[in-house]
Design an enzyme around this catalytic site. Structure first.
Site, PDB file in Angstrom:
ATOM      1  N   PRO A  71       0.789  -1.222   0.101  1.00 38.80           N
ATOM      2  CG  PRO A  71      -0.091  -1.153   2.163  1.00 38.80           C
ATOM      3  CD  PRO A  71       0.870  -1.991   1.358  1.00 38.80           C
ATOM      4  CD  GLU A  72       2.963   3.184  -3.955  1.00 36.45           C
ATOM      5  OE1 GLU A  72       3.360   4.249  -4.595  1.00 36.45           O
ATOM      6  OE2 GLU A  72       3.298   2.056  -4.629  1.00 36.45           O
ATOM      7  CE  LYS A  77       5.171   5.089   0.478  1.00 39.48           C
ATOM      8  NZ  LYS A  77       6.357   4.243   0.218  1.00 39.48           N
ATOM      9  NE  ARG A 116       7.850 -11.919   1.718  1.00 39.72           N
ATOM     10  CZ  ARG A 116       7.726 -11.753   0.389  1.00 39.72           C
ATOM     11  NH1 ARG A 116       8.610 -10.942  -0.175  1.00 39.72           N
ATOM     12  NH2 ARG A 116       7.161 -12.425  -0.516  1.00 39.72           N
ATOM     13  NE  ARG A 166      13.594  -0.415  -3.114  1.00 40.78           N
ATOM     14  CZ  ARG A 166      14.438  -1.362  -2.509  1.00 40.78           C
ATOM     15  NH1 ARG A 166      14.817  -2.369  -3.362  1.00 40.78           N
ATOM     16  NH2 ARG A 166      14.630  -1.243  -1.383  1.00 40.78           N
TER      17      ARG A 166
END
Length: 260
Positions: A2-3, A54, A104, A250
DNA sequence: AGTTTGACCCGGACGC
DNA sequence: TGCGTCCGGGTCAAAC
């Protein structure tokens, strides 16, 4: 993962569901992702739920509870169910339960006394009044890095992650490897508009549909990335195959023809 | 001091 | 099938 748009919706819906309710005794399953003392949460009233970058920020009496989902974290608000393997903590709220977890274990939950300790370094919110063309322009001039890294720097603009950074640069027709200082005035304007347009579009559409990380977003439609994770597919504008490169480790997706 | 790289973590994808 | 290896992703710390 999610952003800003996804978190904005999550926060708004969570607020509607839990504001003014009282937290019960937390069920702690995996304390590793928790900092601060979760036992302080019991019996506190939820005064508000907000987003900062965030972060999901819950104001209680005198203290604050903050969540960051990172990549794989989740927040579900459910009637009681047994904890699953990935749950880290369950917070009872007036007959319902907030399940917070992360397979994680990179997500974080913090209990803090002062909000400042959490948010002082965060940059401006791109949906706020403080995010002006001048702010963007000045920030770009200070930076020596590439534009993709710039967009994801939470200290400058808070809330943009890998997916929306790619989408913003595609809309602005700017190559992600471009040095920040190489953008001309027109490009900065285009970038500014694209940041707002992409985030607002995503917000309107209920965010990008990724793996389920919450039941607090109901969507009949969703934001469809134009280039992100679409390596080899045709560019929606010129049909050139989308390319994937690495920037700062990235995965970065762009159209080599539209974004020179 | 600013920028880049590595660590964190582990499910899932992939290869043998 | 089953085991091993490698990758990804946001953020922070360490290295450059």
């Amino acid at each position: 993962m999610p952003e800003l748009p996804e978190l904005e919706i999550l926060v708004s819906n969570l607020r509607d569901r839990v504001k003014d309710k009282r937290l019960g005794r937390p069920i702690i399953i995996n304390p590793r992702v928790i900092s601060g003392d979760p036992n302080l949460l019991e019996d506190r009233i939820i005064k508000d739920v907000k987003r900062r970058g965030k972060w999901v920020l819950i104001s209680l009496d005198k203290i604050y509870l903050a969540f960051h989902l990172r990549l794989n974290g989740y927040i579900f608000l459910l009637e009681y169910r047994e904890p699953d393997d990935y749950d880290c903590i369950i917070l009872p709220v007036d007959g319902e339960y907030i399940h917070f977890g992360d397979p994680r274990r990179l997500a974080q939950m913090k209990i803090v006394n002062e909000i400042e300790s959490l948010i002082e370094e965060l940059g401006v919110d791109p949906l706020s009044q403080d995010f002006t063309l001048e702010y963007l322009s000045k920030s770009l001039k200070k930076k020596r890095s590439n534009i993709k890294t710039f967009l994801m720097d939470q200290d400058i603009i808070s809330g943009i992650g890998n997916t929306y950074a790619d989408e913003i640069l595609f809309l602005a027709k700017i190559n992600p490897t471009r040095p920040c200082q190489s953008l001309d005035e027109e490009e900065v304007k285009s970038l500014y508009k694209s940041i707002k347009d992409i985030l607002e579009e995503a917000l309107k559409l209920g965010g990008t549909s990724t793996e389920e990380f919450t039941n607090l977003i109901s969507r009949d439609k969703s934001f469809e990335p134009r280039v992100h994770r679409r390596e080899g597919e045709a560019c929606p504008i010129c049909e050139t195959p989308i390319v994937m490169i690495k920037i700062g480790g990235r995965g970065t997706y762009y159209c080599p023809k539209c974004q020179r």
